[in-house]
Write an enzyme that holds these catalytic residues in place. Structure first.
Site, PDB file in Angstrom:
ATOM      1  N   ASP A  94      34.442 -30.055  26.808  1.00  0.00           N
ATOM      2  CA  ASP A  94      33.894 -30.801  27.940  1.00  0.00           C
ATOM      3  C   ASP A  94      32.850 -29.989  28.707  1.00  0.00           C
ATOM      4  OD1 ASP A  94      35.594 -32.807  27.296  1.00  0.00           O
ATOM      5  OD2 ASP A  94      36.655 -32.859  29.221  1.00  0.00           O
ATOM      6  N   HIS A 114      36.637 -26.224  26.972  1.00  0.00           N
ATOM      7  CA  HIS A 114      35.373 -26.342  27.710  1.00  0.00           C
ATOM      8  C   HIS A 114      34.338 -25.380  27.143  1.00  0.00           C
ATOM      9  CE1 HIS A 114      38.434 -27.870  30.520  1.00  0.00           C
ATOM     10  NE2 HIS A 114      37.467 -28.645  30.997  1.00  0.00           N
TER      11      HIS A 114
END
Length: 703
Positions: free
Chosen positions: A85, A237
């Site tokens: 993300d 991430h």
């Protein structure tokens, strides 16, 4: 031909300036929005889940909310959907891509529209390496609390960015701040339903590595490892901070899972999804190109302004240091040098055009001088009775010469031709001299290398905020700046309010130039180019403009005339001796601080306002206070050197909000006038004859 006619000024540059400022403001707004500094929403706490279907909460991590009944799916057994993300990030995304390539693994990258527009090359690299692209809104806003219109804009902007950078659309959306299906609440489900109505699939996660907490590599690996053989979607991430631990954890996690027979891949490959994306249309591609172009330009402008602000701060600091150092050198030199009084007779030239309100006070103050002198008043075609007033006064040692209106420079040349002394003092028709001023100026000419001496003019009418602002400017500008110019031997201007000259030197350079509006600057530069030294001496009071309109006219004339003089004497840059000191020290200083920085000032002000509005208020405020401090310290020193009260300095902070803006607009107007080739007449300041009564340094009441 009369020199007091109104000239047409160029106006198109104001339209251009407004357009530039609006464009900069718009681009900074784009940059602020794309950076999450303006209008971004943070995460909301989890609430009740009364409306969330059990199928959504208990099913797989990929939810299809497009129908009345949600359909969920998850990765097949012993399959891990690896997802990232918040990217792309110029530092960490490439490192993660290299790690995945080393282990021959594909993943799904849920990228923001802002990141895609800022770093289109990274999106292209993700696609070329065979990875999947997912949608993570444009500005990482929480869709649970976003309005329908905000949700629509977040989706469409990212669609456009992906249409150009990835040449595809995607149905996969991971809402920011989303977690596992079990964490769905009513607001999250409402947002999911809006996404479904827009044809999207919602991708949540089964495992959260919590790498954003930076718990350590061991903890990230433990959080990312499935507890049984059921397939899972793993959340990691590739942006949002230091991802060193994420990269290190991947190097351990992937080989461990592969050794246990796990397949690691994208969301689509591990779940068997079909048609999660499509090729965009031409209009979408063009819209994406426009969006990416605007974001790239906004990023460039914001970065450039940051560089400009840093450079301006550094230059201002260096200027302050230079002024303070040279002031100290000048003060020590002056205190160590005692001037011997001289009795050379002096002629004081007073060019006058419509000076009826103040001419008597000027003449009487000059006649109080303790030095032998004669006064020549040159009435340059006044229409207010100035010449009649001088004649009727019948003052001793005052000669009146009348001429048709020809301008200040022509009036001074008339006075030079009529003078009978070698030393000349030139003053304006509103100047009030101290009794010692003429004698002090004359004493410097015992040095045969000196061709002119700059006096120290002060504002007499200091009432009101405008008067205080000009008082501060005069004390600092005339006191500190001219001391610096004296030490560096590059004095650009002997002010028209008070200055002394060798008559022979002035005649040698052709008299006072009549082809610029800043005849004082032009003459000073001409003398220095002829090899004469020009120094600074310390007093005189002058009437300053009493209204913003009059101030504008005065400074417009000064600035425009200075530009003319700099251009006229530009060859001093390559000349030797005293001329070269002016050309390589004085002229660059003038251009830097009186032209370049003021021209950039409006854009810097716009950037400062946005700095206050977009979450960087502390840095912006500290920068502004730093600039104020760099003005306050020299101001205090200048006021002390001039034996002035510090009280008026309370107006210094306010000077940044009106006076400063007026001054840089004057520079812009002057520069536009110069570029357009318009020639201005002699702008005459409307005198009000205001009381210039002040208390001198010795406590004696002055005119």
């Amino acid at each position: 031909m009369a020199r007091h006619l109104r000239a047409r000024k160029p106006r198109a540059h104001w339209v251009l300036l407004v357009a530039v400022l609006v464009a900069v403001a718009g681009l900074l707004t784009v940059q602020a929005v794309m950076s999450g500094g303006l209008g971004a929403e943070g995460a909301s706490p989890t609430g009740t889940a009364n409306t969330v279907p059990a199928a959504a909460r208990d099913g797989g991590a990929v939810i299809d909310p497009r129908g009345d009944t949600p359909v969920t799916v998850g990765p097949k057994d012993k399959m891990l959907a690896l997802t990232f993300d918040d990217g792309p990030d110029p530092e960490w995304t490439p490192k993660i891509l290299e790690t995945l390539a080393r282990h021959n693994v594909r993943a799904t990258f849920f990228i923001t529209g802002a990141g895609a527009a800022k770093y289109p090359g990274l999106v292209d690299e993700i696609i070329l390496r065979g990875h999947e692209i997912g949608h993570h809104t444009t500005t990482h806003t929480d869709l649970r609390t976003a309005s329908e219109s905000r949700t629509w804009m977040e989706l469409r902007a990212t669609d456009l960015a992906l249409a150009w950078t990835a040449n595809r659309t995607t149905a996969l959306v991971r809402p920011p701040y989303a977690a596992t299906p079990e964490s769905l609440d009513d607001l999250a489900w409402q947002a999911a339903r809006r996404l479904g109505a827009d044809g999207r699939l919602v991708v949540l996660s089964d495992l959260d590595s919590q790498d954003w907490r930076k718990p350590g590599v061991d903890a990230i690996v433990a959080n990312s490892t499935p507890r049984d053989d059921r397939g899972a979607v793993l959340l990691m991430h590739d942006a949002g901070g230091d991802r060193t631990e994420t990269v290190a954890a991947l190097d351990r996690l992937i080989p461990d899972l592969q050794a246990r027979g796990w397949t690691i891949g994208t969301v689509s490959t591990t779940t068997g999804l079909q048609d999660s994306g499509a090729l965009p249309g031409l209009l979408a591609r063009l819209g994406g190109l426009l969006l990416v172009g605007i974001v790239q330009l906004a990023q460039f402008v914001a970065g450039s302004l940051e560089v400009v602000l840093i450079a301006a701060t550094a230059v201002a600091a260096l200027r302050t240091l230079l002024v303070l150092l040279t002031t100290g050198m000048h003060v020590r030199r002056v205190r160590g040098k005692r001037l011997r009084p001289v009795r050379y007779p002096v002629t004081v030239l007073v060019p006058a055009y419509n000076e009826a309100k103040g001419i008597e006070a000027t003449l009487r103050s000059i006649l109080e001088s303790r030095h032998p002198l004669e006064i020549i008043v040159i009435d340059d075609g006044s229409i207010d009775g100035t010449g009649r007033i001088v004649r009727d006064l019948q003052l001793p040692r005052v000669r009146l010469i009348r001429q048709a209106n020809a301008g200040k420079a022509a009036a001074l040349n008339t006075g030079l031709a009529a003078a009978r002394t070698e030393l000349i003092v030139m003053v304006d028709g509103d100047t009030v001299l101290e009794p010692e001023a003429v004698g002090t100026l004359a004493a410097h000419f015992a040095d045969p290398t000196i061709g002119a001496v700059s006096g120290n003019a002060k504002v007499g009418n200091r009432g009101g905020v405008l008067g205080r602002w000009q008082h501060i400017e005069y004390v600092i500008g005339f006191n500190l700046d001219r001391r610096m110019y004296d030490v560096l031997q590059c004095m650009p201007t002997v002010p028209g309010a008070i200055g002394a000259f060798r008559r022979s030197a002035v005649l040698e350079v052709g008299g006072v130039g009549e082809d610029t509006l800043a005849e004082d600057t032009d003459l000073t530069m001409a003398l220095e180019r002829d090899g004469w030294r020009v120094i600074y001496s310390e007093g005189a009071w002058t009437e300053a403009p009493a209204t913003l309109g009059q101030l504008w006219k005065q400074r417009y004339r000064w600035c425009y005339g200075t530009l003319q003089a700099v251009w006229k004497h530009r060859r001093a840059v390559i000349e030797p001796g005293q001329s070269g000191k002016l050309g390589r020290r004085g002229l660059p200083y003038l251009l830097m601080f009186q032209v370049l920085l003021p021209v950039l000032a409006p854009i810097v002000d716009v950037a400062a306002v946005f700095g206050l509005l977009t979450g960087d208020a502390t840095t912006t405020l500290l920068t502004w206070l730093g600039f104020l401090l760099m003005q306050a310290i020299p101001a205090i020193i200048a006021f002390r050197l001039d034996k002035e009260r510090l009280g008026p300095l309370w107006a210094l902070p306010l000077q940044q909000f009106v006076y400063r803006q007026l001054m840089y607009l004057v520079v812009i107007q002057s520069l536009a006038t110069a570029v357009s080739g318009v020639r201005l007449p002699w702008h005459k300041l409307e005198r009000r004859g205001q009381d210039l009564a002040l208390v001198g340094q010795d406590g004696e009441h002055r005119h």
